[in-house]
Design an enzyme around this catalytic site. Structure first.
Site, mmCIF file in Angstrom:
data_model
loop_
_atom_site.group_PDB
_atom_site.id
_atom_site.type_symbol
_atom_site.label_atom_id
_atom_site.label_comp_id
_atom_site.label_asym_id
_atom_site.label_seq_id
_atom_site.Cartn_x
_atom_site.Cartn_y
_atom_site.Cartn_z
ATOM 1 N N TYR A 26 7.053 13.064 16.630
ATOM 2 C CA TYR A 26 5.960 13.551 15.778
ATOM 3 C C TYR A 26 4.871 12.484 15.639
ATOM 4 O O TYR A 26 3.670 12.774 15.751
ATOM 5 C CB TYR A 26 6.526 13.938 14.414
ATOM 6 C CG TYR A 26 5.490 14.319 13.383
ATOM 7 C CD1 TYR A 26 4.786 15.518 13.478
ATOM 8 C CD2 TYR A 26 5.206 13.474 12.315
ATOM 9 C CE1 TYR A 26 3.821 15.865 12.536
ATOM 10 C CE2 TYR A 26 4.254 13.810 11.363
ATOM 11 C CZ TYR A 26 3.569 15.003 11.476
ATOM 12 O OH TYR A 26 2.617 15.332 10.543
ATOM 13 N N GLU A 48 2.199 20.951 4.098
ATOM 14 C CA GLU A 48 2.017 19.860 3.142
ATOM 15 C C GLU A 48 2.244 20.374 1.715
ATOM 16 O O GLU A 48 2.795 19.663 0.870
ATOM 17 C CB GLU A 48 0.620 19.247 3.266
ATOM 18 C CG GLU A 48 0.384 18.454 4.537
ATOM 19 C CD GLU A 48 1.208 17.172 4.620
ATOM 20 O OE1 GLU A 48 1.823 16.775 3.610
ATOM 21 O OE2 GLU A 48 1.246 16.581 5.716
ATOM 22 N N TRP A 56 9.063 14.848 4.022
ATOM 23 C CA TRP A 56 8.520 15.432 5.242
ATOM 24 C C TRP A 56 9.635 15.722 6.243
ATOM 25 O O TRP A 56 9.565 16.677 7.008
ATOM 26 C CB TRP A 56 7.464 14.521 5.859
ATOM 27 C CG TRP A 56 6.930 15.053 7.155
ATOM 28 C CD1 TRP A 56 6.996 14.455 8.372
ATOM 29 C CD2 TRP A 56 6.291 16.319 7.379
ATOM 30 N NE1 TRP A 56 6.430 15.265 9.335
ATOM 31 C CE2 TRP A 56 5.987 16.412 8.748
ATOM 32 C CE3 TRP A 56 5.933 17.374 6.542
ATOM 33 C CZ2 TRP A 56 5.352 17.508 9.313
ATOM 34 C CZ3 TRP A 56 5.302 18.487 7.105
ATOM 35 C CH2 TRP A 56 5.020 18.546 8.465
#
Length: 209
Positions: A26, A48, A56
């Site tokens: 990522y 988000e 996350w």
């Protein structure tokens, strides 16, 4: 503490990408690279919002499930969701089953459709808030900025939800509106090159007040 970590290929990366195995890919191919695709921008701001109060890593692990559940984040499709769709999503164990956040995605999809009708694209609106690189704080030293505050405020005025300044700043970091890779990270130069090549969707920059 050193801001970088040496990855298995012997090259330095931002330290945070060593926190979980899935973070490296990522970090290397997505985070900080500029995005002007409306669906990807919408997906990220939704994810988000889901991350609020969570990690996350949790969201990234469920991202494919989120995409399946939310029609690949096609906001035109989501804007047509009914209460039955919301109930379906609340019952989907593959995503974060938070009714308020799910309802916010549906609401924000409708606001995104309205925004695109008025502005031409979501990207054209969002990229007006790109900060001047010369005025940025040192990488990964702040959790918001005047531009993030301005974008958050303007989205809220348009009826968007779960778009606080910290959420918006994380969105801006991830979508390449800023290059927040630390100076010694080998990916910083790649993100910078991508930003140089970028054809920005709008030419008028909003003022952060």
């Amino acid at each position: 503490m050193n801001a970088t970590v040496i990855a298995l290929d012997g090259r330095p990366r931002c330290r945070w990408c060593a926190a979980a195995p899935e973070f490296l890919h990522y970090h290397d191919v997505e985070w900080g690279f500029p995005v002007v695709d409306d669906v990807r921008l919408f997906e990220k701001i939704c994810l988000e919002g889901f991350q609020s109060g969570l990690s996350w890593r949790t969201i990234l692990a469920k991202r494919d499930n989120f995409r399946k559940a939310f029609d690949q984040f096609d906001f035109h499709a989501i804007a047509r969701y009914t209460e039955q769709d919301i109930d379906r999503l609340v019952g989907d164990a593959g995503i974060v089953r938070h009714r308020g956040k799910i309802e916010a995605v549906v609401n924000n999809a409708r606001r995104a459709v309205e925004l695109v009708e008025r502005e031409g694209s979501l990207a054209a609106f969002v990229w007006r808030y790109e900060p001047d690189p010369a005025r940025l704080a040192a990488p990964q030293t702040v959790s918001t900025s005047p531009e993030a505050v301005a974008l958050s405020k303007d989205l809220k005025k348009l009826g968007w939800k779960f778009v606080g300044p910290t959420t918006v700043y994380a969105f801006m970091q991830a979508m390449g509106l800023i290059n927040d890779h630390v100076g010694d990270c080998v990916i910083r130069a790649e993100a910078m090159a991508a930003r140089r090549k970028l054809q920005r969707p709008g030419t008028v920059r909003a003022h952060a007040g």
